[in-house]
Design an enzyme around this catalytic site. Structure first.
Site, PDB file in Angstrom:
ATOM      1  N   PRO A 154      34.060  45.994  14.557  1.00  0.00           N
ATOM      2  CA  PRO A 154      34.903  45.005  15.244  1.00  0.00           C
ATOM      3  C   PRO A 154      35.664  44.096  14.285  1.00  0.00           C
ATOM      4  O   PRO A 154      36.784  43.676  14.584  1.00  0.00           O
ATOM      5  CB  PRO A 154      33.899  44.202  16.087  1.00  0.00           C
ATOM      6  CG  PRO A 154      32.743  45.122  16.277  1.00  0.00           C
ATOM      7  CD  PRO A 154      32.650  45.904  15.011  1.00  0.00           C
ATOM      8  N   TYR A 155      35.094  43.802  13.133  1.00  0.00           N
ATOM      9  CA  TYR A 155      35.790  42.977  12.148  1.00  0.00           C
ATOM     10  C   TYR A 155      36.999  43.718  11.594  1.00  0.00           C
ATOM     11  O   TYR A 155      38.080  43.145  11.432  1.00  0.00           O
ATOM     12  CB  TYR A 155      34.833  42.592  11.018  1.00  0.00           C
ATOM     13  CG  TYR A 155      35.427  41.649   9.992  1.00  0.00           C
ATOM     14  CD1 TYR A 155      35.498  40.277  10.238  1.00  0.00           C
ATOM     15  CD2 TYR A 155      35.908  42.118   8.772  1.00  0.00           C
ATOM     16  CE1 TYR A 155      36.043  39.408   9.312  1.00  0.00           C
ATOM     17  CE2 TYR A 155      36.450  41.258   7.832  1.00  0.00           C
ATOM     18  CZ  TYR A 155      36.505  39.909   8.107  1.00  0.00           C
ATOM     19  OH  TYR A 155      37.046  39.045   7.184  1.00  0.00           O
TER      20      TYR A 155
END
Length: 249
Positions: A154-155
């Protein structure tokens, strides 16, 4: 270089944000400091004021549109206008494969890194348009915004999104005098990196860098200062690498 400019900095309580606050203030800017850690912000504002700068601390969370709106309004109330912004707040981690990332972690990463930048742009740009004279906005992305770095999925996705928002905003407002750029930041000695190296060797954080080291927060702040200044007047929509050469190989 920044004399007389009012600049809002998010994620200002530590790391790159705090380094930027000190640098911008030394170069003559009035700085509005935003972060969740109220006491750390207060201490930093006092430090800058004692050193002869002008600083105002506004505790708040970039995931809250109301908090960002308050910080922007405080900039105008205290210093009369908002000339530039360094949207630097971010959060992420490493060491987990995609299928082990919880929904809660996904939500937090996307909220801080994407919604946080979105909220800042949504509140900063109308003020710059209304006051006239244009403005400059710098968003903090990452080498994770260009390829998988070992940070959680997700980062990586969020930092790609920051680059997309930067380009779209630059296109929307370039003819109205507002420049929007992003920093593509490599491994930097921040509290976030200190947490990451607990789950991976420090060498892994800069293994792809030609310079074979982590950046100091001040080195990243220097790039943000240039983009916020009039010296970067013909630079917009850019993804400026501050990565020790990671993108070169």
């Amino acid at each position: 270089m920044l004399t007389g400019k009012t600049i809002m900095i998010s994620g200002a309580s530590s790391g790159i944000g705090a380094a930027a606050a000190r640098l911008f203030a030394r170069r003559g800017a009035q700085v509005v400091l935003m972060a969740r850690r109220a006491e750390a912000l207060r201490q930093l504002a006092e430090e800058l004021t004692e050193d002869g700068g002008r600083a105002h601390a506004v505790a708040g969370d970039v995931t809250s549109a109301a908090d960002v709106r308050h910080a922007v309004s405080e900039a105008v109330r205290c210093f009369g206008r908002l000339d530039a912004a360094f949207n630097n707040a971010g959060w992420g981690t490493a060491g987990l494969p995609l299928h082990e990332v919880s929904d809660a972690m996904y939500d937090q990463i996307m909220d801080v890194n994407v919604r946080g930048v979105w909220n800042c742009l949504r509140e900063q740009i109308p003020v710059m348009l209304e006051q006239g004279g244009g403005g400059a906005i710098v968003n903090t992305s990452s080498t994770a915004g260009q390829f998988a770095t070992g940070a959680v999925a997700p980062y990586v996705a969020a930092k790609h999104a920051v680059l997309g928002l930067t380009k779209a905003a630059a296109a929307d407002y370039g003819d109205r005098g507002i420049r929007v750029n992003a920093l593509v930041v490599g491994g930097t000695r921040t509290p976030l990196m200190e947490a990451a190296v607990r789950v991976m060797p420090e060498e892994a954080a800069h293994a792809r860098a030609i310079q074979r080291r982590l950046a100091l927060p001040e080195e990243v702040a220097e790039a943000a200062a240039w983009l916020c200044s009039d010296r970067a007047s013909f630079v917009t929509g850019a993804a400026m690498a501050v990565d020790g050469g990671v993108g070169a190989i």
